[in-house]
Design a protein around this motif. Structure first.
Motif, PDB file in Angstrom:
ATOM      1  N   GLY A  72      12.709  -7.627  -3.135  1.00 59.27           N
ATOM      2  CA  GLY A  72      12.071  -8.203  -1.960  1.00 59.27           C
ATOM      3  C   GLY A  72      11.211  -9.389  -2.302  1.00 59.27           C
ATOM      4  N   GLY A  73      10.826  -9.551  -3.556  1.00 65.23           N
ATOM      5  CA  GLY A  73      10.073 -10.713  -4.011  1.00 65.23           C
ATOM      6  C   GLY A  73       8.807 -10.963  -3.219  1.00 65.23           C
ATOM      7  N   ILE A  74       7.930 -11.758  -3.762  1.00 67.32           N
ATOM      8  CA  ILE A  74       6.685 -12.139  -3.100  1.00 67.32           C
ATOM      9  C   ILE A  74       6.479 -13.622  -3.342  1.00 67.32           C
ATOM     10  N   TYR A  75       6.079 -14.337  -2.298  1.00 63.21           N
ATOM     11  CA  TYR A  75       5.725 -15.731  -2.472  1.00 63.21           C
ATOM     12  C   TYR A  75       4.434 -16.006  -1.721  1.00 63.21           C
ATOM     13  N   LYS A  76       3.774 -17.119  -2.058  1.00 61.06           N
ATOM     14  CA  LYS A  76       2.498 -17.468  -1.434  1.00 61.06           C
ATOM     15  C   LYS A  76       2.672 -18.690  -0.547  1.00 61.06           C
ATOM     16  N   SER A  77       1.958 -18.679   0.580  1.00 61.76           N
ATOM     17  CA  SER A  77       1.956 -19.822   1.483  1.00 61.76           C
ATOM     18  C   SER A  77       0.708 -19.739   2.349  1.00 61.76           C
ATOM     19  N   GLY A  78      -0.025 -20.838   2.428  1.00 65.31           N
ATOM     20  CA  GLY A  78      -1.198 -20.895   3.291  1.00 65.31           C
ATOM     21  C   GLY A  78      -2.256 -19.853   2.997  1.00 65.31           C
ATOM     22  N   GLY A  79      -2.380 -19.436   1.747  1.00 67.59           N
ATOM     23  CA  GLY A  79      -3.384 -18.451   1.376  1.00 67.59           C
ATOM     24  C   GLY A  79      -2.955 -17.008   1.606  1.00 67.59           C
TER      25      GLY A  79
ATOM     26  N   ARG B 226       0.163 -13.913   0.986  1.00 70.47           N
ATOM     27  CA  ARG B 226       1.314 -13.493   0.188  1.00 70.47           C
ATOM     28  C   ARG B 226       2.311 -12.853   1.142  1.00 70.47           C
ATOM     29  N   TYR B 227       3.574 -13.260   1.011  1.00 63.65           N
ATOM     30  CA  TYR B 227       4.633 -12.778   1.896  1.00 63.65           C
ATOM     31  C   TYR B 227       5.752 -12.126   1.095  1.00 63.65           C
ATOM     32  N   ALA B 228       6.349 -11.089   1.683  1.00 61.19           N
ATOM     33  CA  ALA B 228       7.581 -10.543   1.117  1.00 61.19           C
ATOM     34  C   ALA B 228       8.648 -11.621   1.264  1.00 61.19           C
TER      35      ALA B 228
ATOM     36  N   LEU C 265      -1.464 -19.056  10.259  1.00 62.90           N
ATOM     37  CA  LEU C 265      -2.158 -17.860  10.739  1.00 62.90           C
ATOM     38  C   LEU C 265      -3.667 -18.040  10.747  1.00 62.90           C
ATOM     39  N   VAL C 266      -4.305 -17.233  11.594  1.00 59.60           N
ATOM     40  CA  VAL C 266      -5.757 -17.092  11.618  1.00 59.60           C
ATOM     41  C   VAL C 266      -6.041 -15.759  10.930  1.00 59.60           C
ATOM     42  N   LYS C 267      -6.924 -15.778   9.944  1.00 59.23           N
ATOM     43  CA  LYS C 267      -7.215 -14.566   9.171  1.00 59.23           C
ATOM     44  C   LYS C 267      -7.779 -13.477  10.091  1.00 59.23           C
ATOM     45  N   VAL C 268      -7.293 -12.245   9.915  1.00 60.61           N
ATOM     46  CA  VAL C 268      -7.754 -11.115  10.718  1.00 60.61           C
ATOM     47  C   VAL C 268      -8.506 -10.123   9.833  1.00 60.61           C
ATOM     48  N   GLY C 269      -7.806  -9.476   8.912  1.00 65.71           N
ATOM     49  CA  GLY C 269      -8.446  -8.540   7.995  1.00 65.71           C
ATOM     50  C   GLY C 269      -8.920  -7.247   8.622  1.00 65.71           C
ATOM     51  N   HIS C 270      -8.363  -6.844   9.751  1.00 68.52           N
ATOM     52  CA  HIS C 270      -8.732  -5.576  10.397  1.00 68.52           C
ATOM     53  C   HIS C 270      -7.545  -4.630  10.363  1.00 68.52           C
ATOM     54  N   LYS C 271      -7.840  -3.383  10.697  1.00 72.95           N
ATOM     55  CA  LYS C 271      -6.763  -2.411  10.875  1.00 72.95           C
ATOM     56  C   LYS C 271      -6.486  -2.286  12.361  1.00 72.95           C
ATOM     57  N   TYR C 272      -5.216  -2.099  12.677  1.00 77.17           N
ATOM     58  CA  TYR C 272      -4.774  -1.945  14.059  1.00 77.17           C
ATOM     59  C   TYR C 272      -3.938  -0.680  14.167  1.00 77.17           C
TER      60      TYR C 272
ATOM     61  N   GLY D 134      -1.761  -5.982   0.705  1.00 70.75           N
ATOM     62  CA  GLY D 134      -2.093  -7.399   0.704  1.00 70.75           C
ATOM     63  C   GLY D 134      -0.915  -8.339   0.829  1.00 70.75           C
ATOM     64  N   VAL D 135       0.279  -7.811   1.047  1.00 73.29           N
ATOM     65  CA  VAL D 135       1.485  -8.630   1.184  1.00 73.29           C
ATOM     66  C   VAL D 135       2.001  -8.509   2.612  1.00 73.29           C
ATOM     67  N   GLY D 136       2.262  -9.657   3.252  1.00 72.51           N
ATOM     68  CA  GLY D 136       2.819  -9.655   4.602  1.00 72.51           C
ATOM     69  C   GLY D 136       4.245  -9.152   4.591  1.00 72.51           C
ATOM     70  N   VAL D 137       4.510  -8.068   5.326  1.00 69.07           N
ATOM     71  CA  VAL D 137       5.840  -7.454   5.326  1.00 69.07           C
ATOM     72  C   VAL D 137       6.589  -7.644   6.634  1.00 69.07           C
ATOM     73  N   GLY D 138       5.956  -8.290   7.617  1.00 70.02           N
ATOM     74  CA  GLY D 138       6.617  -8.554   8.894  1.00 70.02           C
ATOM     75  C   GLY D 138       5.605  -8.744  10.007  1.00 70.02           C
ATOM     76  N   TYR D 139       6.119  -9.114  11.169  1.00 68.20           N
ATOM     77  CA  TYR D 139       5.275  -9.389  12.332  1.00 68.20           C
ATOM     78  C   TYR D 139       5.541  -8.386  13.441  1.00 68.20           C
ATOM     79  N   VAL D 140       4.463  -8.031  14.168  1.00 72.42           N
ATOM     80  CA  VAL D 140       4.583  -7.204  15.373  1.00 72.42           C
ATOM     81  C   VAL D 140       3.895  -7.935  16.518  1.00 72.42           C
ATOM     82  N   SER D 141       4.315  -7.620  17.726  1.00 74.14           N
ATOM     83  CA  SER D 141       3.698  -8.209  18.909  1.00 74.14           C
ATOM     84  C   SER D 141       2.290  -7.651  19.085  1.00 74.14           C
TER      85      SER D 141
END
Length: 184
Positions: free
Chosen positions: A98-105, A107-109, A117-124, A170-177
């Protein structure tokens, strides 16, 4: 004429083999064969690099120093080829897991697209089962799901606030609405 060429090729192959064994001998785990990623590209790179380096060293060296030039070129070529091969092995390994790369501060799968993105850092918490998407759009491929009631780490949200980047260690694994989540 062919005798000189054959002698040069034989000398170059011998120097490349010597360079490969010298580079691997100090530490089997850190020499030409010590790449921390699986595969054989490092060894192949060392051999090819040693051969090419030996040929180049032979051509660059003066008539009296062709053997020395061949040996030095082979050692340098083997080291360079080894480094290139190891980097290729690491790239292949990253793709396989799945690899990891960095972009805009962030880390993404490997299979997730970077978005501003706007930094969030919360749990939902997911209000219902949500599709986990590779990009911030419903047209993006589905990578999985976040189950109803599941708490997840949010790394950031899109500028319009409609999508949240789900994080795992700490790695972005996908987006949800964002319409179907609430802050934990």
């Amino acid at each position: 004429m062919f005798g000189k060429t054959t002698k040069t090729i034989t000398l170059t192959i011998g120097a490349a083999a010597a360079a490969l064994s010298m580079a691997a001998a100090p530490q089997a785990s850190a020499g030409v064969t010590g790449c921390k990623a699986s595969g054989s590209k490092q060894e192949v790179g060392a051999i090819v690099g040693g051969l090419l380096g030996g040929l180049a060293g032979n051509q660059i060296a003066g008539k009296g120093d062709r053997g020395t030039g061949t040996a030095i070129g082979a050692v340098i070529g083997a080291g360079a080829g080894s480094a290139v091969g190891c980097n290729m092995q690491k790239g292949d390994a990253a793709k396989q897991v799945g690899g990891i790369y960095k972009s805009g501060g962030y880390r993404y799968a490997q299979n997730v697209e970077a978005e501003p993105l706007v930094k969030v850092g919360h749990k939902y918490v997911a209000r219902s089962t949500l599709n986990l998407r590779s990009a911030a759009t419903t047209r993006a491929p589905r990578l999985g799901a976040v189950s109803s009631g599941q708490t997840f780490q949010a790394l950031g949200r899109t500028g319009d606030g409609k999508w949240i980047l789900v994080g795992q260690d700490g790695v972005g694994v996908g987006y949800v609405s964002s319409a179907y989540v609430y802050r934990a």
